[in-house]
Structures are given as structure tokens and as C-alpha cells.
Design a protein around this motif. Structure first.
Motif, PDB file in Angstrom:
ATOM      1  N   PRO A  39       0.944  -1.659  -0.054  1.00  0.00           N
ATOM      2  CA  PRO A  39       0.209  -0.205  -0.433  1.00  0.00           C
ATOM      3  C   PRO A  39       0.818   1.253   0.162  1.00  0.00           C
ATOM      4  O   PRO A  39       2.047   1.543   0.427  1.00  0.00           O
ATOM      5  CB  PRO A  39      -0.500   0.224   1.022  1.00  0.00           C
ATOM      6  CG  PRO A  39      -0.666  -1.498   1.534  1.00  0.00           C
ATOM      7  CD  PRO A  39       0.684  -1.912   1.477  1.00  0.00           C
ATOM      8  N   GLN A  40       0.883   2.403  -0.551  1.00  0.00           N
ATOM      9  CA  GLN A  40       1.446   2.830  -0.526  1.00  0.00           C
ATOM     10  C   GLN A  40       1.033   4.429  -0.128  1.00  0.00           C
ATOM     11  O   GLN A  40      -0.298   5.715  -0.421  1.00  0.00           O
ATOM     12  CB  GLN A  40       1.407   4.273  -2.415  1.00  0.00           C
ATOM     13  CG  GLN A  40       2.137   2.258  -2.600  1.00  0.00           C
ATOM     14  CD  GLN A  40       2.008   3.051  -4.912  1.00  0.00           C
ATOM     15  OE1 GLN A  40       1.598   3.697  -4.975  1.00  0.00           O
ATOM     16  NE2 GLN A  40       3.145   1.924  -5.364  1.00  0.00           N
ATOM     17  N   PHE A  41       1.168   4.229   0.891  1.00  0.00           N
ATOM     18  CA  PHE A  41       0.190   5.222   2.027  1.00  0.00           C
ATOM     19  C   PHE A  41       1.807   5.609   2.933  1.00  0.00           C
ATOM     20  O   PHE A  41       2.909   5.367   3.064  1.00  0.00           O
ATOM     21  CB  PHE A  41       0.002   4.982   3.256  1.00  0.00           C
ATOM     22  CG  PHE A  41      -2.032   4.728   2.170  1.00  0.00           C
ATOM     23  CD1 PHE A  41      -2.271   6.102   2.345  1.00  0.00           C
ATOM     24  CD2 PHE A  41      -2.137   3.658   1.855  1.00  0.00           C
ATOM     25  CE1 PHE A  41      -3.397   5.417   1.077  1.00  0.00           C
ATOM     26  CE2 PHE A  41      -3.347   2.868   1.348  1.00  0.00           C
ATOM     27  CZ  PHE A  41      -3.621   3.404   0.762  1.00  0.00           C
ATOM     28  N   THR A  42       2.298   7.235   3.104  1.00  0.00           N
ATOM     29  CA  THR A  42       3.187   7.361   4.327  1.00  0.00           C
ATOM     30  C   THR A  42       3.529   6.291   5.893  1.00  0.00           C
ATOM     31  O   THR A  42       4.182   6.281   5.780  1.00  0.00           O
ATOM     32  CB  THR A  42       3.511   8.996   4.484  1.00  0.00           C
ATOM     33  OG1 THR A  42       2.886   9.612   3.696  1.00  0.00           O
ATOM     34  CG2 THR A  42       4.125   9.231   5.420  1.00  0.00           C
ATOM     35  N   TYR A  43       2.379   6.241   6.064  1.00  0.00           N
ATOM     36  CA  TYR A  43       1.512   5.727   7.586  1.00  0.00           C
ATOM     37  C   TYR A  43       2.551   4.314   6.600  1.00  0.00           C
ATOM     38  O   TYR A  43       3.193   3.637   7.844  1.00  0.00           O
ATOM     39  CB  TYR A  43       0.913   5.937   8.154  1.00  0.00           C
ATOM     40  CG  TYR A  43      -0.208   4.877   7.102  1.00  0.00           C
ATOM     41  CD1 TYR A  43      -0.715   3.876   7.302  1.00  0.00           C
ATOM     42  CD2 TYR A  43      -0.840   6.448   6.806  1.00  0.00           C
ATOM     43  CE1 TYR A  43      -2.204   4.113   6.852  1.00  0.00           C
ATOM     44  CE2 TYR A  43      -2.418   6.084   5.768  1.00  0.00           C
ATOM     45  CZ  TYR A  43      -2.836   4.767   5.810  1.00  0.00           C
ATOM     46  OH  TYR A  43      -3.803   4.656   5.078  1.00  0.00           O
TER      47      TYR A  43
END
Length: 187
Positions: A39-43
Motif C-alpha cells: 500500500p502506498q501510504f506514508t504511514y
């Protein structure tokens, strides 16, 4: 990039292939963040870093398999935040569920929405009637990006819908909505 020259395998879509500990086909090379196809999320990238640090400096037990009930937020006005299964997905899996659903404009126990004059949206929780646990939620409301974190934490730690409903929250806050909406569980 010439990852092939380094012996690092990639997927057909170009993502670097990794195991659950984010090691590539070269055990001394890790891939974190957007390059590994997750998943391409900062978190998620932050959690990737924690996994690698655990491999290098910790006990090496942390992995991507530990990621349970990861929330997502679409930052529109008001925000749309989700975690776990939707009602449709739960029913398609044959799960016995009940749903707690209420329009934000009708939630008396959510004074923050009225204070900031943002009463658009809807809150929907999927609840397992046998265990009282929450397999999923979709929140389209003021502060949804914050509320979903509480729901995700509850999901990860087995906190029930009734516990969220009966908890004491600061006032005026958006979390007070749990006091009301979980009381509206229907088939």
C-alpha cells in the motif's frame, strides 16, 4: 535502475519483490515504501522502516503480517475513512453481521459537527452480533481521519462495539458519536 544487475528480483509491474520482513531476493537488501508494491501510504512506509529496524537491531519478529485493520482516508470534505470490511464484503463472505448506521446530521452525541458547522456525511459500522467485535467501518464525517484510528485500534485489540459505546469521551468531541451510533445496531 539496474536492480537485475544487483540480483534484486522485481514483479512484472516493476515493484521490488520482498518477503514479509521486506528483504529482497538479496537478503542484505531491503525495500521499503512505494517501491515494494505494498500500500502506498506514508504511514505504511513508516511501518516498513520499523520492520527493517527490527530486523537489523531488534528481535526480528516484526513483519508485514502484523498489519491488521489498517485504516485508509480519502481527504475530501468531509473526509471518508474506512477500515476492514464493508457491509457488502462481509455479507458476500457469508458473515452474520449487524450494522450501526446514522447520518451525521442526526447524531445528537456529536456536538463537534455542529460546532464547526459540518454535519454532512454518514457513519457506518459493521458489527459481529455474536462477538460484538467490529470487522469494519466507513466514516464520512468531520474528523473521520481521526475516528477511524480509534476504530482500527479497537479492531486490533478486540475492543467491542459495546465498550466503545459505553466509554467516556471528552466534550465536545467527535468520538462522542460512538456513544450514540453503536446504540443503533440493526440487522
Amino acid at each position: 535502475m539496474r536492480l537485475d544487475a544487483a540480483g534484486v528480483q522485481t514483479a512484472p509491474d516493476g515493484a521490488v519483490e520482498v518477503d514479509g520482513h521486506l528483504r529482497t531476493s538479496q537478503q542484505h537488501i531491503f525495500a521499503v515504501g512505494d517501491v515494494n508494491g505494498g500500500p502506498q501510504f506514508t504511514y505504511i512506509a513508516l511501518d516498513d522502516a520499523r520492520i527493517v529496524l527490527d530486523q537489523l537491531l531488534g528481535d526480528g519478529k516484526r513483519s508485514t503480517g502484523d498489519r491488521v485493520a489498517v485504516p485508509h482516508t480519502l481527504f475530501v470534505t468531509p473526509p471518508l475513512a474506512t477500515v476492514g470490511l464493508t457491509e457488502t464484503e462481509a455479507r458476500a463472505q457469508g458473515l452474520d453481521i449487524k450494522v450501526a448506521r446514522e447520518n451525521v446530521a442526526d447524531i445528537v452525541a456529536m456536538p463537534r459537527a455542529y460546532t464547526v458547522e459540518e454535519t454532512h456525511g454518514l457513519m457506518k459500522f459493521v458489527v459481529d452480533p455474536t462477538t460484538d467485535r467490529i470487522p469494519g467501518a466507513a466514516l464520512h464525517s468531520i474528523d473521520a481521519q481521526e475516528l477511524i484510528n480509534t476504530v482500527a485500534l479497537a479492531m486490533r485489540h478486540g475492543i467491542t462495539a459495546t465498550e466503545l459505546q459505553n466509554s467516556i469521551y471528552t466534550h465536545p468531541s467527535s468520538t462522542e458519536t460512538f456513544n450514540e451510533v453503536f446504540g443503533k445496531i440493526v440487522a
